[in-house]
Design a protein around this motif. Sequence first.
Motif, PDB file in Angstrom:
ATOM      1  N   ALA A  35      25.203  72.641  64.668  1.00 18.22           N
ATOM      2  CA  ALA A  35      25.013  73.677  63.376  1.00 18.22           C
ATOM      3  C   ALA A  35      26.094  74.864  63.657  1.00 18.22           C
ATOM      4  CB  ALA A  35      23.668  73.937  62.639  1.00 18.22           C
ATOM      5  N   ALA A  36      25.739  75.280  64.762  1.00 29.78           N
ATOM      6  CA  ALA A  36      25.664  76.460  65.203  1.00 29.78           C
ATOM      7  C   ALA A  36      27.147  77.442  65.857  1.00 29.78           C
ATOM      8  CB  ALA A  36      24.832  77.296  66.562  1.00 29.78           C
ATOM      9  N   ILE A  37      27.912  76.050  66.148  1.00 30.36           N
ATOM     10  CA  ILE A  37      29.148  76.492  66.380  1.00 30.36           C
ATOM     11  C   ILE A  37      30.484  76.192  64.923  1.00 30.36           C
ATOM     12  CG2 ILE A  37      31.246  75.433  67.419  1.00 30.36           C
ATOM     13  CD1 ILE A  37      29.527  74.235  69.923  1.00 30.36           C
ATOM     14  N   PRO A  38      30.059  75.170  64.283  1.00 30.59           N
ATOM     15  CA  PRO A  38      30.734  74.655  63.178  1.00 30.59           C
ATOM     16  C   PRO A  38      30.567  76.420  61.891  1.00 30.59           C
ATOM     17  CG  PRO A  38      29.447  72.859  63.466  1.00 30.59           C
ATOM     18  CD  PRO A  38      29.254  74.025  64.349  1.00 30.59           C
ATOM     19  N   ASP A  39      29.303  76.863  61.996  1.00 31.69           N
ATOM     20  CA  ASP A  39      29.271  77.737  61.151  1.00 31.69           C
ATOM     21  C   ASP A  39      29.929  79.377  61.660  1.00 31.69           C
ATOM     22  OD1 ASP A  39      27.287  79.727  59.082  1.00 31.69           O
ATOM     23  OD2 ASP A  39      26.403  80.578  60.932  1.00 31.69           O
ATOM     24  N   PHE A  40      29.662  79.540  63.513  1.00 28.89           N
ATOM     25  CA  PHE A  40      29.918  80.529  63.962  1.00 28.89           C
ATOM     26  C   PHE A  40      32.044  80.676  63.983  1.00 28.89           C
ATOM     27  CE2 PHE A  40      31.968  82.243  67.595  1.00 28.89           C
ATOM     28  CZ  PHE A  40      31.598  83.376  67.501  1.00 28.89           C
ATOM     29  N   ILE A  41      32.031  79.452  63.669  1.00 25.07           N
ATOM     30  CA  ILE A  41      33.867  79.111  63.678  1.00 25.07           C
ATOM     31  C   ILE A  41      34.440  78.889  61.999  1.00 25.07           C
ATOM     32  CG2 ILE A  41      34.250  78.673  66.005  1.00 25.07           C
ATOM     33  CD1 ILE A  41      34.793  75.647  64.643  1.00 25.07           C
ATOM     34  N   GLY A  42      33.317  78.913  61.168  1.00 24.51           N
ATOM     35  CA  GLY A  42      34.017  79.525  59.773  1.00 24.51           C
ATOM     36  C   GLY A  42      34.344  77.633  59.063  1.00 24.51           C
ATOM     37  N   ILE A  43      33.361  76.312  59.674  1.00 21.56           N
ATOM     38  CA  ILE A  43      34.165  75.382  58.727  1.00 21.56           C
ATOM     39  C   ILE A  43      32.516  74.151  58.992  1.00 21.56           C
ATOM     40  CG2 ILE A  43      36.158  74.679  60.346  1.00 21.56           C
ATOM     41  CD1 ILE A  43      34.988  73.201  62.520  1.00 21.56           C
ATOM     42  N   SER A  44      33.177  73.060  58.194  1.00 22.70           N
ATOM     43  CA  SER A  44      31.934  72.508  57.936  1.00 22.70           C
ATOM     44  C   SER A  44      31.550  71.337  59.433  1.00 22.70           C
ATOM     45  CB  SER A  44      32.733  71.234  56.746  1.00 22.70           C
ATOM     46  OG  SER A  44      33.195  70.844  57.236  1.00 22.70           O
ATOM     47  N   SER A  45      29.911  71.174  59.277  1.00 23.92           N
ATOM     48  CA  SER A  45      30.248  70.347  60.765  1.00 23.92           C
ATOM     49  C   SER A  45      30.827  69.038  60.636  1.00 23.92           C
ATOM     50  CB  SER A  45      28.346  70.188  60.466  1.00 23.92           C
ATOM     51  OG  SER A  45      27.633  71.603  60.579  1.00 23.92           O
ATOM     52  N   ASP A  46      30.412  68.317  59.264  1.00 24.46           N
ATOM     53  CA  ASP A  46      31.634  66.834  59.796  1.00 24.46           C
ATOM     54  C   ASP A  46      33.047  67.131  60.021  1.00 24.46           C
ATOM     55  OD1 ASP A  46      29.554  65.281  58.189  1.00 24.46           O
ATOM     56  OD2 ASP A  46      30.539  65.345  56.328  1.00 24.46           O
ATOM     57  N   ARG A  47      33.337  68.292  59.911  1.00 25.54           N
ATOM     58  CA  ARG A  47      34.622  68.296  61.001  1.00 25.54           C
ATOM     59  C   ARG A  47      35.063  68.940  61.922  1.00 25.54           C
ATOM     60  NH1 ARG A  47      39.584  72.776  59.148  1.00 25.54           N
ATOM     61  NH2 ARG A  47      40.525  72.650  61.131  1.00 25.54           N
ATOM     62  N   PHE A  48      33.823  70.077  62.355  1.00 27.27           N
ATOM     63  CA  PHE A  48      33.554  70.319  63.220  1.00 27.27           C
ATOM     64  C   PHE A  48      33.544  68.792  64.420  1.00 27.27           C
ATOM     65  CE2 PHE A  48      30.390  70.737  66.370  1.00 27.27           C
ATOM     66  CZ  PHE A  48      31.151  71.711  67.590  1.00 27.27           C
ATOM     67  N   ILE A  49      32.345  67.656  63.773  1.00 28.49           N
ATOM     68  CA  ILE A  49      32.621  66.832  64.736  1.00 28.49           C
ATOM     69  C   ILE A  49      33.493  65.563  64.840  1.00 28.49           C
ATOM     70  CG2 ILE A  49      31.185  64.505  64.479  1.00 28.49           C
ATOM     71  CD1 ILE A  49      28.761  66.193  63.375  1.00 28.49           C
ATOM     72  N   LYS A  50      34.457  66.175  63.560  1.00 24.36           N
ATOM     73  CA  LYS A  50      36.059  65.097  63.746  1.00 24.36           C
ATOM     74  C   LYS A  50      36.916  65.859  64.813  1.00 24.36           C
ATOM     75  CE  LYS A  50      39.575  63.708  60.305  1.00 24.36           C
ATOM     76  NZ  LYS A  50      40.208  64.224  60.710  1.00 24.36           N
ATOM     77  N   ASP A  51      36.826  67.185  64.200  1.00 28.19           N
ATOM     78  CA  ASP A  51      37.999  67.586  64.675  1.00 28.19           C
ATOM     79  C   ASP A  51      38.091  68.321  67.017  1.00 28.19           C
ATOM     80  OD1 ASP A  51      39.451  67.091  63.035  1.00 28.19           O
ATOM     81  OD2 ASP A  51      39.383  69.513  62.318  1.00 28.19           O
ATOM     82  N   TYR A  52      36.686  68.476  66.520  1.00 20.72           N
ATOM     83  CA  TYR A  52      36.109  69.484  68.085  1.00 20.72           C
ATOM     84  C   TYR A  52      35.079  68.251  68.827  1.00 20.72           C
ATOM     85  CZ  TYR A  52      38.420  72.940  65.761  1.00 20.72           C
ATOM     86  OH  TYR A  52      39.394  74.487  65.211  1.00 20.72           O
ATOM     87  N   CYS A  53      34.715  66.925  68.368  1.00 24.57           N
ATOM     88  CA  CYS A  53      34.074  66.651  69.260  1.00 24.57           C
ATOM     89  C   CYS A  53      34.659  65.036  70.264  1.00 24.57           C
ATOM     90  CB  CYS A  53      32.644  65.864  68.615  1.00 24.57           C
ATOM     91  SG  CYS A  53      31.649  67.915  68.309  1.00 24.57           S
ATOM     92  N   SER A  54      33.742  64.626  70.714  1.00 22.08           N
ATOM     93  CA  SER A  54      34.139  62.857  71.703  1.00 22.08           C
ATOM     94  C   SER A  54      33.039  62.483  71.205  1.00 22.08           C
ATOM     95  CB  SER A  54      34.874  63.102  72.212  1.00 22.08           C
ATOM     96  OG  SER A  54      34.712  63.822  73.991  1.00 22.08           O
ATOM     97  N   PHE A  55      32.543  61.470  72.338  1.00 25.59           N
ATOM     98  CA  PHE A  55      31.000  61.059  71.968  1.00 25.59           C
ATOM     99  C   PHE A  55      31.473  60.922  73.205  1.00 25.59           C
ATOM    100  CE2 PHE A  55      31.342  62.161  67.444  1.00 25.59           C
ATOM    101  CZ  PHE A  55      29.783  62.202  67.427  1.00 25.59           C
ATOM    102  N   SER A  56      30.373  60.471  74.027  1.00 26.91           N
ATOM    103  CA  SER A  56      29.719  59.626  75.213  1.00 26.91           C
ATOM    104  C   SER A  56      28.405  58.934  74.067  1.00 26.91           C
ATOM    105  CB  SER A  56      29.064  60.280  76.179  1.00 26.91           C
ATOM    106  OG  SER A  56      28.641  59.822  77.143  1.00 26.91           O
ATOM    107  N   GLY A  57      28.371  57.555  74.644  1.00 25.73           N
ATOM    108  CA  GLY A  57      27.453  56.373  73.542  1.00 25.73           C
ATOM    109  C   GLY A  57      27.602  57.193  72.263  1.00 25.73           C
ATOM    110  N   SER A  58      26.701  57.749  72.022  1.00 21.77           N
ATOM    111  CA  SER A  58      26.022  57.737  70.708  1.00 21.77           C
ATOM    112  C   SER A  58      26.109  59.827  70.649  1.00 21.77           C
ATOM    113  CB  SER A  58      24.500  57.432  70.106  1.00 21.77           C
ATOM    114  OG  SER A  58      23.832  57.686  70.913  1.00 21.77           O
ATOM    115  N   ARG A  59      25.755  60.518  71.883  1.00 25.45           N
ATOM    116  CA  ARG A  59      25.659  61.563  72.261  1.00 25.45           C
ATOM    117  C   ARG A  59      27.114  62.453  71.934  1.00 25.45           C
ATOM    118  NH1 ARG A  59      22.216  62.759  77.514  1.00 25.45           N
ATOM    119  NH2 ARG A  59      21.982  64.887  76.470  1.00 25.45           N
ATOM    120  N   PRO A  60      27.706  63.576  71.383  1.00 24.31           N
ATOM    121  CA  PRO A  60      28.381  64.228  70.402  1.00 24.31           C
ATOM    122  C   PRO A  60      28.837  64.908  71.531  1.00 24.31           C
ATOM    123  CG  PRO A  60      26.634  65.458  69.741  1.00 24.31           C
ATOM    124  CD  PRO A  60      25.948  63.942  70.314  1.00 24.31           C
TER     125      PRO A  60
END
Length: 142
Positions: A35-60
């Motif tokens: 919640a905090a990082i995408p708010d800080f960079i001015g994008i949605s949480s969904d976009r943040f997960i898509k553009d800035y995250c990878s996963f280890s199992g189910s953990r972002p």
Amino acid sequence: MPYKNITPDDLFKCRKCGDCCKGYGGTYLSSHDIAAIPDFIGISSDRFIKDYCSFSGSRPLLTQKSDGYCVFWDKVCTIHPVKPRMCKTWPFIPSVLADPANWAIMAGSCPGIQTGFPPEVIKACVAKIIQVASAPASGGRL
């Protein structure tokens, strides 16, 4: 006792070298971070997960660039005010409580880690930081 007044600040002084922002398995994210990082960079949480995250199992995790550095490292942490708890508490991490020898191992790649302290002093300082970071009043933040 010569180590009676040792604090976490005596054991670690960040040199802002970025070595902790490179490799080492990635940085896990909490729901607070998502919640905090995408708010800080001015994008949605969904976009943040898509553009800035990878996963280890189910953990972002924060994605790493091709050079191995965190996607938010650019000679400084570009999300420093909202960086994940894992980053805020470095190098005061649970693996040091499991085996204080991990402190010396990490010192081999982190110029800010001071060595030469007894294991019980290192463990006490690490436990203190972990406790503060996990306290409900702090919201898990330092």
